[in-house]
Design an enzyme around this catalytic site. Structure first.
Site, mmCIF file in Angstrom:
data_model
loop_
_atom_site.group_PDB
_atom_site.id
_atom_site.type_symbol
_atom_site.label_atom_id
_atom_site.label_comp_id
_atom_site.label_asym_id
_atom_site.label_seq_id
_atom_site.Cartn_x
_atom_site.Cartn_y
_atom_site.Cartn_z
ATOM 1 N N GLU A 1 33.119 7.565 13.396
ATOM 2 C CA GLU A 1 33.068 7.529 11.936
ATOM 3 C C GLU A 1 33.544 6.168 11.459
ATOM 4 O OE1 GLU A 1 34.561 10.950 9.744
ATOM 5 O OE2 GLU A 1 35.628 9.602 8.366
ATOM 6 N N GLU B 1 35.653 10.165 16.514
ATOM 7 C CA GLU B 1 35.708 11.495 15.915
ATOM 8 C C GLU B 1 36.053 12.541 16.977
ATOM 9 O OE1 GLU B 1 35.759 13.662 13.624
ATOM 10 O OE2 GLU B 1 35.857 12.333 11.886
ATOM 11 N N ASP C 1 0.841 -1.192 0.000
ATOM 12 C CA ASP C 1 0.000 0.000 0.000
ATOM 13 C C ASP C 1 0.881 1.248 0.000
ATOM 14 O OD1 ASP C 1 -1.801 2.020 0.371
ATOM 15 O OD2 ASP C 1 -2.512 1.362 2.335
ATOM 16 N N ARG D 1 31.532 18.991 1.363
ATOM 17 C CA ARG D 1 31.636 18.892 2.811
ATOM 18 C C ARG D 1 30.378 19.304 3.585
ATOM 19 N NH1 ARG D 1 36.510 18.268 5.002
ATOM 20 N NH2 ARG D 1 36.085 19.636 6.770
ATOM 21 N N GLU E 1 29.268 10.317 9.831
ATOM 22 C CA GLU E 1 29.581 10.395 11.257
ATOM 23 C C GLU E 1 28.307 10.171 12.071
ATOM 24 O OE1 GLU E 1 33.181 13.692 10.802
ATOM 25 O OE2 GLU E 1 31.127 14.349 11.198
ATOM 26 N N GLU F 1 31.549 9.737 4.067
ATOM 27 C CA GLU F 1 32.162 9.624 5.390
ATOM 28 C C GLU F 1 31.105 9.939 6.448
ATOM 29 O OE1 GLU F 1 35.408 12.379 5.317
ATOM 30 O OE2 GLU F 1 36.638 11.150 3.987
ATOM 31 N N HIS G 1 30.708 14.050 4.709
ATOM 32 C CA HIS G 1 31.511 14.507 3.584
ATOM 33 C C HIS G 1 31.435 13.450 2.480
ATOM 34 C CE1 HIS G 1 34.151 16.645 6.822
ATOM 35 N NE2 HIS G 1 32.964 17.205 6.686
ATOM 36 N N ARG H 1 40.044 23.239 4.385
ATOM 37 C CA ARG H 1 38.871 22.535 4.890
ATOM 38 C C ARG H 1 37.733 23.456 5.324
ATOM 39 N NH1 ARG H 1 39.902 16.975 6.052
ATOM 40 N NH2 ARG H 1 42.073 16.453 5.611
ATOM 41 N N GLU I 1 35.634 16.734 -2.801
ATOM 42 C CA GLU I 1 34.986 16.396 -1.531
ATOM 43 C C GLU I 1 33.959 17.480 -1.199
ATOM 44 O OE1 GLU I 1 36.079 15.694 3.213
ATOM 45 O OE2 GLU I 1 37.472 16.733 1.884
#
Length: 446
Positions: free
Chosen positions: A198, A191, A52, A337, A136, A134, A247, A318, A335
């Site tokens: 992680e 972490e 359903d 982030r 976490e 990645e 990330h 970063r 990457e």
């Protein structure tokens, strides 16, 4: 991988499997399943199990509710004992695509949304988009009644070991269960924040990665429960410490080669890579409601906690929303982030692919990369470098989504409409709720 119906039936019988779990994901990213007994295995493998659809968030109206589950044989796995207690019979799992009874794929199925964007990239000449997430998460204690708390089980920090990291045993069991289910685990560690962990698994094509993220999240939760803990992928469960991100490393391959790599270009990044990065930057504001879908998501996206707040890219920095890791050759990648692990992985990867594809189709080019710490730049400096800010709340993100036809088209009308409606209701509910902060701040004063 590459199972046939006959091979699956043989494995089910040989391993004494008594139940087959047919798994789907709703628009909000919540895993759902229909479980069938041994007598229905053949019917299930033939895609004849009906459910359903009106009972699933964002699927169909009640007058058109009948839906079929068509299993993807490549996702077959027998669940290990630490995930499902075998005392009542072993359990196997298949991830399914959702179809109408007349054989048409259901446009509201998040897996179908991602498949559409993969086909779009293939029409542009690429083999596939590859993604390495990645994710976490936090491990919290439970009350004697089994309810989750926000009390952490340790005081450890980044890469710490037991006895400070009391979650190591649970994390190791998670890794063992995931390996038994076919994951290639690259690393697992504590972490930055207390109670935060992680587990990284190897990159794969976009559809496999989305399936893996969905599987990963419920396996982590199940194993945590076995240890008397609560695992949460809520982006910011505790104020004043780092939140949980996801990330995501992205690359395109063409004719078996990494299409992002050009050994002769600046930064060794090809024009395709630059177009893709420019597309991600162009549509960052429009897609953040998908990659960061909760009210709580925007309490992570604040300066000072290693989460990006600015729409920029960098070859190393970063603090930027997109970072280019140092590895080149087959490992060249971007990457992204800002995503967090509360997102629907199918929709999140779909909008990433759509944004990148739009950059390639329009031959967009990104501004020069920012090598400085963006958090320390003044407003004037940000303006000079054309650095915009990501939406600061879910409401702002939804408004940005309304203005981005590329992301809307990637989702399709059905998913876009239902997602927007659900999230506007979520924001309105949050907006009219009186929170404890308001009482603490104002009650004695006014």
């Amino acid at each position: 991988m590459g199972y046939t119906k006959a091979e699956i039936l043989k494995a089910l019988k040989g391993e004494g499997v008594k139940f087959l779990r047919l798994q789907i994901t709703d628009i909000l990213g919540v895993v759902k399943n229909v479980e069938v007994p041994e007598s229905q295995f053949e019917k299930a493998l033939d895609g004849e199990i009906m459910f359903d659809g009106s009972s699933i968030e964002g699927f169909t109206r009640i007058e058109e509710s009948d839906m079929l589950l068509r299993p993807d044989y490549n996702t077959f796995v027998i669940l290990p004992d630490q995930v499902e207690d075998p005392s009542r019979g072993r359990v196997a799992r298949l991830i399914c695509d959702v179809y109408y009874p007349d054989g048409r794929p259901f446009e509201g199925d998040p897996r179908y949304v991602l498949k559409r964007q993969i086909e779009r990239l293939k029409r542009l000449g690429f083999d596939n988009m590859y993604a390495g997430p990645e994710p976490e998460f936090f491990l919290f204690l439970r009350t004697p009644e089994g309810l989750p708390t926000v009390e952490t089980h340790d005081k450890a920090g980044y890469f710490d070991l037991a006895p400070i990291d009391k979650g190591e045993e649970a994390r190791r069991d998670m890794v063992n269960a995931l390996v038994a289910m076919g994951f290639e685990i690259e690393a697992s560690h504590h972490e930055v924040a207390p109670g935060q962990h992680e587990i990284d698994f190897k990159y794969a094509d976009a559809l496999t990665t989305a399936d893996n993220i969905a599987t990963f999240k419920w396996v982590v939760k199940r194993i945590a429960l076995n240890h008397g803990l609560h695992a949460t992928f809520l982006p910011k469960p505790i104020r004043g410490i780092n939140g949980s991100g996801m990330h995501t490393h992205l690359s395109l391959f063409k004719d078996g080669e990494n299409a992002f790599f050009d050994p002769k270009a600046e930064y060794q990044l090809s024009q395709i890579a630059l177009h893709f990065i420019a597309g991600l930057l162009e549509h960052a504001a429009g897609m953040v409601a998908i990659t960061n879908p909760l009210v709580n998501s925007y309490k992570r996206l604040t300066p000072g906690y290693e989460a990006p707040t600015n729409i920029a890219w960098s070859a190393s920095n970063r603090s930027a929303m997109i970072r280019i890791p140092a590895r080149r050759g087959v490992g060249t990648r971007a990457e992204l982030r800002m995503p967090d692990p509360s997102c629907n992985p199918y929709l999140a990867l779909a909008v990433m692919a759509a944004a990148g594809a739009d950059g390639i189709e329009r031959k967009l080019l990104p501004p020069p990369p920012i090598q400085r710490n963006i958090y320390q730049m003044s407003v004037r400096e940000k303006r000079k470098h054309k650095i915009r800010e990501l939406p600061g709340t879910l409401r702002e993100a939804l408004e940005a989504l309304k203005k981005d036809p590329v992301i809307q088209e990637a989702l399709g009308e059905h998913v876009y409409t239902h997602f927007l409606q659900a999230k506007q209701m979520e924001w309105d509910d949050y907006r009219v709720t009186v929170h404890q902060w308001e009482l603490d701040q104002y009650l004695a004063v006014y």
